[in-house]
Design a protein around this motif. Structure first.
Motif, PDB file in Angstrom:
ATOM      1  N   PHE A 123      26.405  20.965  84.904  1.00 24.47           N
ATOM      2  CA  PHE A 123      26.356  19.905  83.898  1.00 24.47           C
ATOM      3  C   PHE A 123      27.700  19.178  83.799  1.00 24.47           C
ATOM      4  CE2 PHE A 123      27.532  18.471  79.694  1.00 24.47           C
ATOM      5  CZ  PHE A 123      26.573  17.494  79.493  1.00 24.47           C
ATOM      6  N   LEU A 148      21.921  16.919  86.644  1.00 25.63           N
ATOM      7  CA  LEU A 148      21.537  17.248  85.266  1.00 25.63           C
ATOM      8  C   LEU A 148      20.227  18.038  85.281  1.00 25.63           C
ATOM      9  CD1 LEU A 148      21.822  17.122  82.224  1.00 25.63           C
ATOM     10  CD2 LEU A 148      21.054  14.751  82.266  1.00 25.63           C
ATOM     11  N   TYR A 194      19.441  22.167  84.130  1.00 25.03           N
ATOM     12  CA  TYR A 194      18.323  22.697  83.341  1.00 25.03           C
ATOM     13  C   TYR A 194      17.527  23.741  84.127  1.00 25.03           C
ATOM     14  CZ  TYR A 194      18.663  19.596  79.247  1.00 25.03           C
ATOM     15  OH  TYR A 194      19.054  18.970  78.087  1.00 25.03           O
ATOM     16  N   LYS A 195      17.444  23.565  85.447  1.00 24.94           N
ATOM     17  CA  LYS A 195      16.728  24.568  86.257  1.00 24.94           C
ATOM     18  C   LYS A 195      17.415  25.928  86.167  1.00 24.94           C
ATOM     19  CE  LYS A 195      14.422  21.824  89.873  1.00 24.94           C
ATOM     20  NZ  LYS A 195      14.358  21.519  91.325  1.00 24.94           N
ATOM     21  N   ALA A 243      16.624  27.492  82.870  1.00 23.75           N
ATOM     22  CA  ALA A 243      15.230  27.948  82.747  1.00 23.75           C
ATOM     23  C   ALA A 243      14.963  29.216  83.551  1.00 23.75           C
ATOM     24  CB  ALA A 243      14.279  26.833  83.177  1.00 23.75           C
ATOM     25  N   LYS A 244      16.003  29.742  84.221  1.00 22.93           N
ATOM     26  CA  LYS A 244      15.811  31.012  84.941  1.00 22.93           C
ATOM     27  C   LYS A 244      15.768  32.196  83.977  1.00 22.93           C
ATOM     28  CE  LYS A 244      18.123  29.407  89.140  1.00 22.93           C
ATOM     29  NZ  LYS A 244      17.756  29.828  90.494  1.00 22.93           N
ATOM     30  N   MET A 298      11.673  33.702  78.818  1.00 23.25           N
ATOM     31  CA  MET A 298      11.258  32.869  77.687  1.00 23.25           C
ATOM     32  C   MET A 298      11.277  33.680  76.403  1.00 23.25           C
ATOM     33  SD  MET A 298      10.305  29.704  78.359  1.00 23.25           S
ATOM     34  CE  MET A 298      11.197  29.164  79.815  1.00 23.25           C
ATOM     35  N   LEU A 322      16.619  32.223  74.910  1.00 24.01           N
ATOM     36  CA  LEU A 322      16.549  30.986  75.692  1.00 24.01           C
ATOM     37  C   LEU A 322      16.366  29.778  74.778  1.00 24.01           C
ATOM     38  CD1 LEU A 322      16.603  29.466  78.300  1.00 24.01           C
ATOM     39  CD2 LEU A 322      14.172  29.921  78.597  1.00 24.01           C
ATOM     40  N   LYS A 323      15.570  29.931  73.733  1.00 15.81           N
ATOM     41  CA  LYS A 323      15.397  28.838  72.766  1.00 15.81           C
ATOM     42  C   LYS A 323      16.770  28.392  72.246  1.00 15.81           C
ATOM     43  CE  LYS A 323      13.581  26.453  69.229  1.00 15.81           C
ATOM     44  NZ  LYS A 323      13.319  25.047  69.581  1.00 15.81           N
ATOM     45  N   LEU A 344      18.774  26.686  75.096  1.00 16.26           N
ATOM     46  CA  LEU A 344      18.263  25.344  75.398  1.00 16.26           C
ATOM     47  C   LEU A 344      18.697  24.342  74.330  1.00 16.26           C
ATOM     48  CD1 LEU A 344      14.559  25.596  76.656  1.00 16.26           C
ATOM     49  CD2 LEU A 344      16.404  24.303  77.741  1.00 16.26           C
ATOM     50  N   ASP A 345      18.567  24.760  73.063  1.00 10.69           N
ATOM     51  CA  ASP A 345      18.963  23.863  71.969  1.00 10.69           C
ATOM     52  C   ASP A 345      20.457  23.566  72.042  1.00 10.69           C
ATOM     53  OD1 ASP A 345      16.400  23.767  71.110  1.00 10.69           O
ATOM     54  OD2 ASP A 345      16.656  25.101  69.397  1.00 10.69           O
ATOM     55  N   SER A 355      21.151  21.164  75.073  1.00 17.36           N
ATOM     56  CA  SER A 355      20.745  19.759  74.916  1.00 17.36           C
ATOM     57  C   SER A 355      21.560  19.056  73.836  1.00 17.36           C
ATOM     58  CB  SER A 355      19.253  19.671  74.592  1.00 17.36           C
ATOM     59  OG  SER A 355      18.483  20.049  75.714  1.00 17.36           O
ATOM     60  N   ILE A 356      21.837  19.766  72.750  1.00 17.44           N
ATOM     61  CA  ILE A 356      22.643  19.157  71.684  1.00 17.44           C
ATOM     62  C   ILE A 356      24.044  18.854  72.219  1.00 17.44           C
ATOM     63  CG2 ILE A 356      23.817  19.657  69.490  1.00 17.44           C
ATOM     64  CD1 ILE A 356      21.217  21.187  68.679  1.00 17.44           C
ATOM     65  N   ALA A 409      24.971  18.447  75.349  1.00 19.00           N
ATOM     66  CA  ALA A 409      24.896  17.392  76.370  1.00 19.00           C
ATOM     67  C   ALA A 409      24.823  16.014  75.722  1.00 19.00           C
ATOM     68  CB  ALA A 409      23.688  17.633  77.275  1.00 19.00           C
ATOM     69  N   ALA A 410      24.012  15.890  74.678  1.00 17.66           N
ATOM     70  CA  ALA A 410      23.888  14.596  74.002  1.00 17.66           C
ATOM     71  C   ALA A 410      25.213  14.218  73.329  1.00 17.66           C
ATOM     72  CB  ALA A 410      22.758  14.648  72.966  1.00 17.66           C
TER      73      ALA A 410
END
Lengths: 324, 324
Positions: free
Chosen positions: A71, A111, A115-116, A119-120, A123, A127-128, A131-132, A135-136, A138-139
């Motif tokens: 990233f 990018l 994410y790939k 996602a390894k 779940m 991971l939740k 991921l949050d 993405s937060i 990154a934005a």
């Protein structure tokens, strides 16, 4: 416990081992090129170190560390193009070595690749949270780059706007790299937040130090020409403070120098003299020390033995005294 | 069951309702601008329709549909910049209305936003499958764009290379939009694959139809000037076939026309005449019908009542006979 050097070595090896599709070569070769340029992989190493505060099997944090490094290099690929930078770590930037379209598209693919890696992980709520956070963060980094670009054409940037920009552009990534290690190791929320705070404060201190070294560093040690930021009118901590704290006459003079592009030595000398007059070196050092203090206090809140924290406090101290 | 029109309306409304951060405006306004340009939201509607084959509460598929539409528009924002396109759906493209850096950075923020919508689903194997499908599809679309750009400077593109390019650039997204609806509704793997196949075949047929309409469409109905692809030497199905199937003399003539940029009417006329001589319209129609047949056969493998499938077969048929 692994050392910082161990972490750097492990990350570099794992990055070398990444397998890319062979075709289309022009999409994937720039990714491998940028990721394998020399240079320390500090951010992903922080993820491993933070994880290692709570758990031994650091291999489990490698995919997260790689996601961050991929990233981070995606942002470099796009930012270098936006900032018209020719060199990155002493080598040609991707848009210079290939072209603009390649830098856009390979960056996009990076990018997605980040994410790939994320996602390894299995779940579950871990991971939740990852991921949050990802993405937060990154934005926010996009927001930081946007502010940085806007500042280029502004001369009224306030000090807190500048600090917010470097928080977004630089510091949140440091905080998130650390926090993700703690999340993965299932550390307490309190510890996760403390590591994030530590990272934010170290990240801001690091950037102000960077601004300072550009003007007051030792050219032989620093390894690049002193005054580069002054020549390109970069809105650094020093320039922002100077624009805000000068009397009318000094400010007029400074604004005039900003429009000068053909007398590099005179420009660096004049602007540095103004910084000296305003005692901005002292002000910057005070800020760095303040953020450094905040960082150490954040660690105090953690539920981790002091001797385990040494790897982080040492890193912070080295940073404070770094000359390059 | 909801109709195709219902699905389009629902998606458009949900896109209008997206809430963006207020600041930095220059990062988020271009996202809202592009997403709200007029134009059918076919892809996300397909997700809702596929979901609705198995479950009633289509609202549950909305976040997935939005993720696809945001992702699709991210690719448009970057592709338009790479392709130097001035207009998108009759309005200025983002890099024209703002600038290149804005298009890069807002596009990046869109890709991150798409993942945020995806991550709204509960952490379970369904999301694992959605995330994998999303990232694999996204990477393939980058590959497709890369091949498309490479084809610009090549005159030796083979027919199967062209078909592979449009599969990657256009068709996998159609397939993935449909498949994701089935995944969300917990449909059998066999049905998921059948819907994906249907989408791939319809997507390829759609693109060849697009190439055909550019030359043989009715200008008044088509709504844009006939021959646009010919004028910019776009490697369409027709041009690729013409370059591969002409005798030496015709090919030399065609290559000469590719280097002509100042006689638009004569160029369109000459190239079209060559297409006519090679009977490429017939060949393209045969290909479209072949992919259409594949698409319908894929639906046959599904474990869904025929009357429920009507919404998809109707869509495919409309596509086959579309004039715009």
């Amino acid at each position: 416990m692994i050392t910082f050097e161990d972490a750097l070595t492990l990350v570099s090896q794992k990055i070398k081992d990444i397998h890319y599709p062979k075709q289309p070569a022009r999409l994937y070769e720039p990714i491998a090129y940028l990721l394998n340029l020399k240079g320390k992989k500090i951010r992903p190493a922080l993820t491993l170190l933070a994880y290692n505060l709570y758990a031994d099997d650091v291999q489990k944090a490698v995919n997260m560390a790689l996601a961050w490094e991929i990233f981070h290099n995606f942002t470099l690929m796009h930012d270098d193009m936006m900032d018209l930078a020719d060199l990155r770590r002493g080598e040609l930037t991707v848009h210079q070595k290939w072209d603009n379209n390649t830098a856009i598209l390979s960056g996009d693919a990076m990018l997605i690749l980040a994410y790939k890696y994320l996602a390894k992980y299995p779940m579950n709520m871990v991971l939740k949270n990852l991921l949050d956070l990802f993405s937060i963060t990154a934005a926010e980094i996009c927001e930081g780059q946007e502010y940085d670009m806007q500042f280029e054409t502004r001369t009224d940037v306030r000090e807190e706007e500048y600090l917010n920009m470097i928080r977004l552009k630089t510091a949140v990534l440091v905080g998130a790299c650390l926090k993700s290690g703690a999340i993965l190791a299932d550390a307490d929320a309190k510890d996760q937040d403390a590591l994030y705070d530590f990272g934010i404060n170290i990240g801001i201190a690091f950037q102000i130090q960077d601004d300072l070294l550009d003007v007051y560093g030792n050219e032989a040690v620093f390894g690049k020409k002193i005054g580069g930021d002054i020549l390109c009118n970069k809105k650094t901590f020093l320039l922002v403070c100077a624009l805000n704290n000068s009397d009318e006459q000094s400010k007029t003079e400074l604004l005039q120098w900003l429009s000068v592009h053909d007398q590099p030595d005179a420009k660096i000398k004049a602007v540095t003299e103004l910084y000296d007059k305003l005692q901005l070196k002292k002000k910057a050092v005070a800020q760095i020390e303040s953020y450094y203090g905040n960082a150490l206090r954040a660690l105090d809140k953690m539920n981790v033995a002091k001797d385990k924290q040494t790897v982080l406090t040492q890193l912070a101290t080295e940073l404070l005294h770094r000359t390059v």
